[in-house]
Write a protein that holds these residues in place. Sequence first.
Motif, PDB file in Angstrom:
ATOM      1  N   ASP A 124      52.672  39.870   6.402  1.00  9.59           N
ATOM      2  CA  ASP A 124      53.218  38.516   6.576  1.00  9.59           C
ATOM      3  C   ASP A 124      52.771  37.908   7.909  1.00  9.59           C
ATOM      4  O   ASP A 124      52.626  38.623   8.921  1.00  9.59           O
ATOM      5  CB  ASP A 124      54.740  38.559   6.526  1.00  9.59           C
ATOM      6  N   PRO A 125      52.554  36.582   7.922  1.00  6.36           N
ATOM      7  CA  PRO A 125      52.061  35.926   9.147  1.00  6.36           C
ATOM      8  C   PRO A 125      52.961  36.158  10.362  1.00  6.36           C
ATOM      9  O   PRO A 125      52.466  36.386  11.467  1.00  6.36           O
ATOM     10  CB  PRO A 125      52.024  34.441   8.763  1.00  6.36           C
ATOM     11  N   ALA A 126      54.285  36.098  10.163  1.00  6.34           N
ATOM     12  CA  ALA A 126      55.183  36.284  11.311  1.00  6.34           C
ATOM     13  C   ALA A 126      55.088  37.717  11.839  1.00  6.34           C
ATOM     14  O   ALA A 126      55.102  37.947  13.052  1.00  6.34           O
ATOM     15  CB  ALA A 126      56.624  35.959  10.922  1.00  6.34           C
ATOM     16  N   GLY A 127      54.977  38.665  10.925  1.00 13.26           N
ATOM     17  CA  GLY A 127      54.826  40.069  11.329  1.00 13.26           C
ATOM     18  C   GLY A 127      53.516  40.279  12.076  1.00 13.26           C
ATOM     19  O   GLY A 127      53.473  40.968  13.098  1.00 13.26           O
ATOM     20  N   ARG A 128      52.440  39.662  11.553  1.00 18.82           N
ATOM     21  CA  ARG A 128      51.138  39.813  12.226  1.00 18.82           C
ATOM     22  C   ARG A 128      51.191  39.205  13.629  1.00 18.82           C
ATOM     23  O   ARG A 128      50.664  39.779  14.575  1.00 18.82           O
ATOM     24  CB  ARG A 128      50.033  39.148  11.398  1.00 18.82           C
ATOM     25  N   ALA A 129      51.856  38.045  13.739  1.00 18.47           N
ATOM     26  CA  ALA A 129      51.965  37.405  15.058  1.00 18.47           C
ATOM     27  C   ALA A 129      52.751  38.301  16.013  1.00 18.47           C
ATOM     28  O   ALA A 129      52.403  38.426  17.197  1.00 18.47           O
ATOM     29  CB  ALA A 129      52.633  36.037  14.931  1.00 18.47           C
ATOM     30  N   ARG A 130      53.815  38.937  15.500  1.00 17.10           N
ATOM     31  CA  ARG A 130      54.610  39.814  16.382  1.00 17.10           C
ATOM     32  C   ARG A 130      53.777  41.007  16.849  1.00 17.10           C
ATOM     33  O   ARG A 130      53.770  41.352  18.040  1.00 17.10           O
ATOM     34  CB  ARG A 130      55.862  40.300  15.636  1.00 17.10           C
ATOM     35  N   VAL A 131      53.075  41.630  15.918  1.00 21.50           N
ATOM     36  CA  VAL A 131      52.284  42.813  16.281  1.00 21.50           C
ATOM     37  C   VAL A 131      51.170  42.438  17.256  1.00 21.50           C
ATOM     38  O   VAL A 131      50.923  43.140  18.240  1.00 21.50           O
ATOM     39  CB  VAL A 131      51.725  43.487  15.004  1.00 21.50           C
ATOM     40  N   ARG A 132      50.511  41.307  16.997  1.00 22.88           N
ATOM     41  CA  ARG A 132      49.451  40.866  17.927  1.00 22.88           C
ATOM     42  C   ARG A 132      50.036  40.562  19.307  1.00 22.88           C
ATOM     43  O   ARG A 132      49.420  40.854  20.329  1.00 22.88           O
ATOM     44  CB  ARG A 132      48.740  39.634  17.362  1.00 22.88           C
ATOM     45  N   ALA A 133      51.221  39.974  19.324  1.00 20.28           N
ATOM     46  CA  ALA A 133      51.848  39.659  20.618  1.00 20.28           C
ATOM     47  C   ALA A 133      52.162  40.941  21.390  1.00 20.28           C
ATOM     48  O   ALA A 133      51.889  41.033  22.598  1.00 20.28           O
ATOM     49  CB  ALA A 133      53.124  38.840  20.399  1.00 20.28           C
ATOM     50  N   LEU A 134      52.726  41.933  20.705  1.00 17.43           N
ATOM     51  CA  LEU A 134      53.034  43.206  21.374  1.00 17.43           C
ATOM     52  C   LEU A 134      51.744  43.841  21.904  1.00 17.43           C
ATOM     53  O   LEU A 134      51.701  44.356  23.034  1.00 17.43           O
ATOM     54  CB  LEU A 134      53.738  44.164  20.407  1.00 17.43           C
TER      55      LEU A 134
END
Length: 212
Positions: free
Chosen positions: A85-95
């Motif tokens: 999911d886009p929100a999950g990908r954004a979170r993982v990339r941010a971390l």
Amino acid sequence: MKLYSYFRSSAAYRVRIGLNLKGLAAEIIPVHLRHNEQHAPDYAALNPQHLVPLLEDGPHRLIQSLAILEYLEETRPEPAILPPDPAGRARVRALAQVIACEIHPLDNLRVLRYLVRDLKVTNEAKDQWYRHWIVEGFDALEKLLAGAPETGRFCHGDMPGLADICLVPQVNNARLAGMDIAPWPTIQRIAAACAEIPAFAAAHPSKQPDAE
Ligand SMILES: N[C@@H](CCC(=O)N[C@@H](CS)C(=O)NCC(=O)O)C(=O)O
């Protein structure tokens, strides 16, 4: 594939983990950073940034560990290192970027060398600098991980991914600098969970052909 790597390089360590997680083999070409081989003309011609890692995949020459890992994800999607999911990908990339863009560049070898050789900073002050950016980054990361329902056995859920790939080498660097990870219990727990996975264990600096 060929991976230009240095056993102690945490950016190369990230790519080694990513390759292992995806079951991909790469010939390791050591570039000895302490002996300045990154500045040798042959290597500088490959990577004008004079940094490792560099991955050769057929005709493609790739630099920057996060870009390399995203390339691997796009060309060899299974097993995934990013959530669907886009929100999950954004979170993982941010971390991942908290580590790869906010901690690691400040503690890189060339930065430490510049502090000591050019700015005449003492070794003690240089070590204080090194630890400072890890403490600041890990304080934020611990809050981001501990307070989030998305955090599972790993940084995002129960499968290791891009954030874990960045976390483990940074924890290793902190330990090499004599730092205790206990003040960041979620980081400590996730790093321990990763250490049990063969793909992470085989990428450890001590397991590399150029290990000293
Ligand atoms: N943002 C780059 C960082 C690469 C990097 O800083 N590599 C370090 C080793 S971890 C290096 O080659 N340093 C050589 C030097 O500082 O002279 C990436 O993620 O690939």
